[in-house]
Design a protein around this motif. Structure first.
Motif, PDB file in Angstrom:
ATOM      1  N   ARG A   1       0.811  -1.219   0.000  1.00  0.00           N
ATOM      2  CA  ARG A   1       0.000   0.000   0.000  1.00  0.00           C
ATOM      3  C   ARG A   1       0.843   1.267   0.000  1.00  0.00           C
ATOM      4  NH1 ARG A   1      -1.104   1.607   5.855  1.00  0.00           N
ATOM      5  NH2 ARG A   1       0.317   0.340   7.093  1.00  0.00           N
ATOM      6  N   VAL A   2       2.164   1.138   0.164  1.00  0.00           N
ATOM      7  CA  VAL A   2       3.025   2.316   0.237  1.00  0.00           C
ATOM      8  C   VAL A   2       3.000   3.073  -1.083  1.00  0.00           C
ATOM      9  CG1 VAL A   2       5.408   3.138   0.450  1.00  0.00           C
ATOM     10  CG2 VAL A   2       4.546   1.386   2.003  1.00  0.00           C
ATOM     11  N   LYS A   3       2.628   4.342  -1.003  1.00  0.00           N
ATOM     12  CA  LYS A   3       2.592   5.181  -2.198  1.00  0.00           C
ATOM     13  C   LYS A   3       3.984   5.765  -2.437  1.00  0.00           C
ATOM     14  CE  LYS A   3      -2.280   6.504  -1.797  1.00  0.00           C
ATOM     15  NZ  LYS A   3      -3.221   7.639  -1.654  1.00  0.00           N
ATOM     16  N   ALA A   4       4.763   5.065  -3.225  1.00  0.00           N
ATOM     17  CA  ALA A   4       6.103   5.511  -3.588  1.00  0.00           C
ATOM     18  C   ALA A   4       6.443   4.881  -4.930  1.00  0.00           C
ATOM     19  CB  ALA A   4       7.123   5.104  -2.532  1.00  0.00           C
ATOM     20  N   SER A   5       7.335   5.523  -5.665  1.00  0.00           N
ATOM     21  CA  SER A   5       7.695   5.043  -6.999  1.00  0.00           C
ATOM     22  C   SER A   5       8.782   3.975  -6.919  1.00  0.00           C
ATOM     23  CB  SER A   5       8.189   6.209  -7.852  1.00  0.00           C
ATOM     24  OG  SER A   5       7.208   7.229  -7.927  1.00  0.00           O
ATOM     25  N   ALA A   6       8.797   3.100  -7.909  1.00  0.00           N
ATOM     26  CA  ALA A   6       9.773   2.007  -7.930  1.00  0.00           C
ATOM     27  C   ALA A   6      11.204   2.543  -7.903  1.00  0.00           C
ATOM     28  CB  ALA A   6       9.548   1.129  -9.156  1.00  0.00           C
ATOM     29  N   HIS A   7      11.447   3.676  -8.568  1.00  0.00           N
ATOM     30  CA  HIS A   7      12.808   4.195  -8.642  1.00  0.00           C
ATOM     31  C   HIS A   7      13.303   4.734  -7.297  1.00  0.00           C
ATOM     32  CE1 HIS A   7      10.749   8.133  -9.004  1.00  0.00           C
ATOM     33  NE2 HIS A   7      11.864   8.612  -8.478  1.00  0.00           N
ATOM     34  N   GLN A   8      12.369   4.902  -6.333  1.00  0.00           N
ATOM     35  CA  GLN A   8      12.779   5.379  -5.013  1.00  0.00           C
ATOM     36  C   GLN A   8      13.458   4.277  -4.203  1.00  0.00           C
ATOM     37  OE1 GLN A   8       8.683   7.505  -4.366  1.00  0.00           O
ATOM     38  NE2 GLN A   8      10.031   8.250  -2.748  1.00  0.00           N
ATOM     39  N   PHE A   9      13.227   3.028  -4.574  1.00  0.00           N
ATOM     40  CA  PHE A   9      13.761   1.900  -3.809  1.00  0.00           C
ATOM     41  C   PHE A   9      15.067   1.400  -4.424  1.00  0.00           C
ATOM     42  CE2 PHE A   9       9.273   2.047  -2.924  1.00  0.00           C
ATOM     43  CZ  PHE A   9       9.190   1.753  -1.566  1.00  0.00           C
ATOM     44  N   MET A  10      16.127   1.422  -3.615  1.00  0.00           N
ATOM     45  CA  MET A  10      17.427   0.953  -4.074  1.00  0.00           C
ATOM     46  C   MET A  10      17.936  -0.128  -3.124  1.00  0.00           C
ATOM     47  SD  MET A  10      19.240   4.502  -5.393  1.00  0.00           S
ATOM     48  CE  MET A  10      20.491   3.630  -6.360  1.00  0.00           C
ATOM     49  N   LEU A  11      18.689  -1.054  -3.689  1.00  0.00           N
ATOM     50  CA  LEU A  11      19.144  -2.222  -2.932  1.00  0.00           C
ATOM     51  C   LEU A  11      20.561  -2.034  -2.403  1.00  0.00           C
ATOM     52  CD1 LEU A  11      18.731  -5.209  -2.097  1.00  0.00           C
ATOM     53  CD2 LEU A  11      19.584  -5.848  -4.366  1.00  0.00           C
ATOM     54  N   LYS A  12      20.731  -2.257  -1.118  1.00  0.00           N
ATOM     55  CA  LYS A  12      22.071  -2.276  -0.516  1.00  0.00           C
ATOM     56  C   LYS A  12      22.050  -3.189   0.707  1.00  0.00           C
ATOM     57  CE  LYS A  12      23.809   0.594   2.440  1.00  0.00           C
ATOM     58  NZ  LYS A  12      24.392  -0.420   3.408  1.00  0.00           N
TER      59      LYS A  12
ATOM     60  N   TYR B   1      30.556   0.571   0.659  1.00  0.00           N
ATOM     61  CA  TYR B   1      30.775   2.016   0.578  1.00  0.00           C
ATOM     62  C   TYR B   1      30.431   2.538  -0.812  1.00  0.00           C
ATOM     63  CZ  TYR B   1      33.206   6.466   0.170  1.00  0.00           C
ATOM     64  OH  TYR B   1      33.508   7.785  -0.070  1.00  0.00           O
ATOM     65  N   LYS B   2      30.853   1.813  -1.841  1.00  0.00           N
ATOM     66  CA  LYS B   2      30.560   2.231  -3.213  1.00  0.00           C
ATOM     67  C   LYS B   2      29.050   2.256  -3.453  1.00  0.00           C
ATOM     68  CE  LYS B   2      31.507   1.252  -8.081  1.00  0.00           C
ATOM     69  NZ  LYS B   2      30.095   1.542  -8.444  1.00  0.00           N
ATOM     70  N   MET B   3      28.347   1.249  -2.961  1.00  0.00           N
ATOM     71  CA  MET B   3      26.895   1.198  -3.145  1.00  0.00           C
ATOM     72  C   MET B   3      26.215   2.351  -2.409  1.00  0.00           C
ATOM     73  SD  MET B   3      26.337  -2.925  -2.634  1.00  0.00           S
ATOM     74  CE  MET B   3      24.657  -2.987  -3.231  1.00  0.00           C
ATOM     75  N   LEU B   4      26.703   2.651  -1.203  1.00  0.00           N
ATOM     76  CA  LEU B   4      26.114   3.737  -0.421  1.00  0.00           C
ATOM     77  C   LEU B   4      26.327   5.080  -1.106  1.00  0.00           C
ATOM     78  CD1 LEU B   4      24.614   4.400   2.164  1.00  0.00           C
ATOM     79  CD2 LEU B   4      26.817   4.526   3.358  1.00  0.00           C
TER      80      LEU B   4
ATOM     81  N   ASP C   1      26.655   5.580  -4.299  1.00  0.00           N
ATOM     82  CA  ASP C   1      25.781   5.615  -5.479  1.00  0.00           C
ATOM     83  C   ASP C   1      24.363   6.025  -5.079  1.00  0.00           C
ATOM     84  OD1 ASP C   1      27.842   4.855  -7.127  1.00  0.00           O
ATOM     85  OD2 ASP C   1      27.270   2.726  -7.194  1.00  0.00           O
ATOM     86  N   ILE C   2      23.906   5.522  -3.943  1.00  0.00           N
ATOM     87  CA  ILE C   2      22.572   5.869  -3.454  1.00  0.00           C
ATOM     88  C   ILE C   2      22.505   7.335  -3.057  1.00  0.00           C
ATOM     89  CG2 ILE C   2      20.900   5.447  -1.602  1.00  0.00           C
ATOM     90  CD1 ILE C   2      21.874   2.483  -1.667  1.00  0.00           C
ATOM     91  N   TYR C   3      23.531   7.805  -2.363  1.00  0.00           N
ATOM     92  CA  TYR C   3      23.569   9.219  -1.966  1.00  0.00           C
ATOM     93  C   TYR C   3      23.565  10.134  -3.192  1.00  0.00           C
ATOM     94  CZ  TYR C   3      24.708   8.058   2.943  1.00  0.00           C
ATOM     95  OH  TYR C   3      24.677   7.623   4.222  1.00  0.00           O
ATOM     96  N   GLN C   4      24.342   9.778  -4.195  1.00  0.00           N
ATOM     97  CA  GLN C   4      24.392  10.589  -5.414  1.00  0.00           C
ATOM     98  C   GLN C   4      23.032  10.609  -6.108  1.00  0.00           C
ATOM     99  OE1 GLN C   4      26.687  12.606  -6.520  1.00  0.00           O
ATOM    100  NE2 GLN C   4      28.201  12.102  -4.941  1.00  0.00           N
ATOM    101  N   ALA C   5      22.383   9.462  -6.148  1.00  0.00           N
ATOM    102  CA  ALA C   5      21.059   9.392  -6.778  1.00  0.00           C
ATOM    103  C   ALA C   5      20.054  10.249  -6.005  1.00  0.00           C
ATOM    104  CB  ALA C   5      20.593   7.942  -6.827  1.00  0.00           C
ATOM    105  N   ALA C   6      20.158  10.261  -4.690  1.00  0.00           N
ATOM    106  CA  ALA C   6      19.244  11.065  -3.870  1.00  0.00           C
ATOM    107  C   ALA C   6      19.515  12.552  -4.070  1.00  0.00           C
ATOM    108  CB  ALA C   6      19.406  10.693  -2.396  1.00  0.00           C
TER     109      ALA C   6
END
Length: 387
Positions: free
Chosen positions: A189-200, A373-376, A378-383
């Motif tokens: 039920r969470v109203k959020a877009s698929a691109h908001q979810f990233m895997l780490k 660290y690299k994955m984190l 990448d997530i920060y940059q995307a945000a």
């Protein structure tokens, strides 16, 4: 980069608290400027405290002011939240947006889609709340701490903020620990877009490989509670003479001690320091993770893989994603003691060196600090770029 971390600590320290600390240390080691805001649930001691925390859990103005003040002083490039329930509250996300700071939220559990946070209730998997606009069934059953009132408080908070768009508009990126968890949130039920979810996934420092020749015992490390599969574990080893060592404490401790008194092949060591746990992991032939709920990302599994220790785990949720059957461990059907016994025998019949090498390789390729660290980043940059 200037990074502001926030965590609402639990009354009893667990994996989320450890991840919060280790990620902060990792960022500091890479010369980022890191500051922390910590709220502590140990301050909730009375009935009045619980009532107030429930009410303020929907929107805590005091917490928002704390965050806003820190942001004006520190001027962070990113705001990374690990847990905000109940003292921090979703008000902190609004404070971040007012200060134009990108927000990252790690989803260590399933609280946004079920008040239980575990998708587990009454001795089994519980998923009735996932798609409900308001989780009436969960409230009636008191799935959170067996309390109707406390469950209602969580339900009102998550539902209200879902309806007014907090998760969609105030959080730039959600971190899920496994692809399994990501799929649950996307199908909820969470109203959020698929691109908001990233895997780490989680990570640990390298503890070093274990001994090449292992001792003849299996190992369980963790909380002694029903959802951890303790009864399945005990029942399986009641039917075999294979040796088991249990480390940990919890609500089923007396039950464990009772079985240990009647079975010579089971040894219970109680709570042990980290050094003792790592020593046993480096000597055992396998770690057993018999959970009957959807585990997040158990650090104990990573510790096993890092020490070259194969894992016998439930074919359930994230465990089945980390453990590859007959490659770095053996999977069995969750809640089935006979399936666990078969897995024990299957591990004994496999080439230990192959399983051990694969386990260690799995850690080195996926769960080291540098990889994480690299994955984190990448997530920060995307945000920060709102991608």
């Amino acid at each position: 980069m200037r990074i502001l971390l926030l965590h609402n600590k639990y009354q009893y320290a667990g994996g989320e608290d450890k991840v919060f600390e280790s990620e902060g240390e990792l960022l500091s080691q890479h010369n980022h400027q890191v500051e922390r805001i910590v709220f502590d649930n140990s301050s909730i001691t009375t009935g009045v405290d619980k009532l107030l925390s429930g009410i303020m859990g929907v929107y805590n103005f005091r917490s928002a002011n704390v965050v806003s003040k820190k942001m004006k002083e520190f001027k962070p490039d990113i705001f990374h939240v690990h847990n905000f329930v109940p003292l921090a509250s979703p008000s902190i996300f609004y404070a971040a947006k007012r200060n134009n700071v990108p927000v990252v939220l790690t989803l260590h559990n399933y609280r946004l889609i079920c008040p239980s946070a575990t998708l587990y209730h009454n001795h089994g998997i519980y998923e009735k709340s996932i798609k409900s606009i308001f989780p009436f069934d969960a409230v009636i059953k008191g799935v959170y701490r067996n309390s109707v009132l406390q469950t209602a408080g969580i339900a009102v908070m998550t539902t209200l903020h879902n309806l007014i768009g907090t998760w969609k508009n105030k959080v730039d990126k959600f971190i899920t620990l496994t692809a399994f968890a990501r799929s649950k949130f996307l199908d909820s039920r969470v109203k959020a877009s698929a691109h908001q979810f990233m895997l780490k996934p989680n990570f640990i420092e390298d503890p070093g490989n274990g001994t090449e020749v292992r001792e003849d015992f299996f190992l369980y490390v963790g909380r002694l509670s029903e959802e951890k599969g303790i009864r399945v574990l005990l029942n399986a080893f009641r039917k075999t003479d294979l040796k088991l060592i249990i480390i940990g404490d919890g609500p089923l401790q007396s039950e464990v001690e009772s079985v240990v008194n009647e079975r010579r092949n089971i040894l219970y060591l109680g709570f042990q320091p980290k050094s003792a746990i790592m020593d046993h992991l480096k000597r055992t032939k396998s770690l057993i993770v018999p959970s009957t709920w959807y585990e997040g990302f158990p650090l104990t599994i990573l510790e096993a893989l890092a020490t070259g220790t194969p894992v016998i785990g439930s074919r359930l949720g994230g465990i089945a994603e980390i453990v590859t059957d007959k490659i770095n461990g053996i999977l069995f059907e969750a809640g089935d003691e006979n399936s666990l016994i078969h897995a024990l025998n299957e591990l004994n019949s496999h080439d230990f060196k192959v399983l051990s090498t694969n386990a260690r390789t799995c850690y080195l390729e996926n769960y080291t600090p540098e990889r994480n660290y690299k994955m984190l980043m990448d997530i920060y940059q995307a945000a920060m770029t709102r991608q």
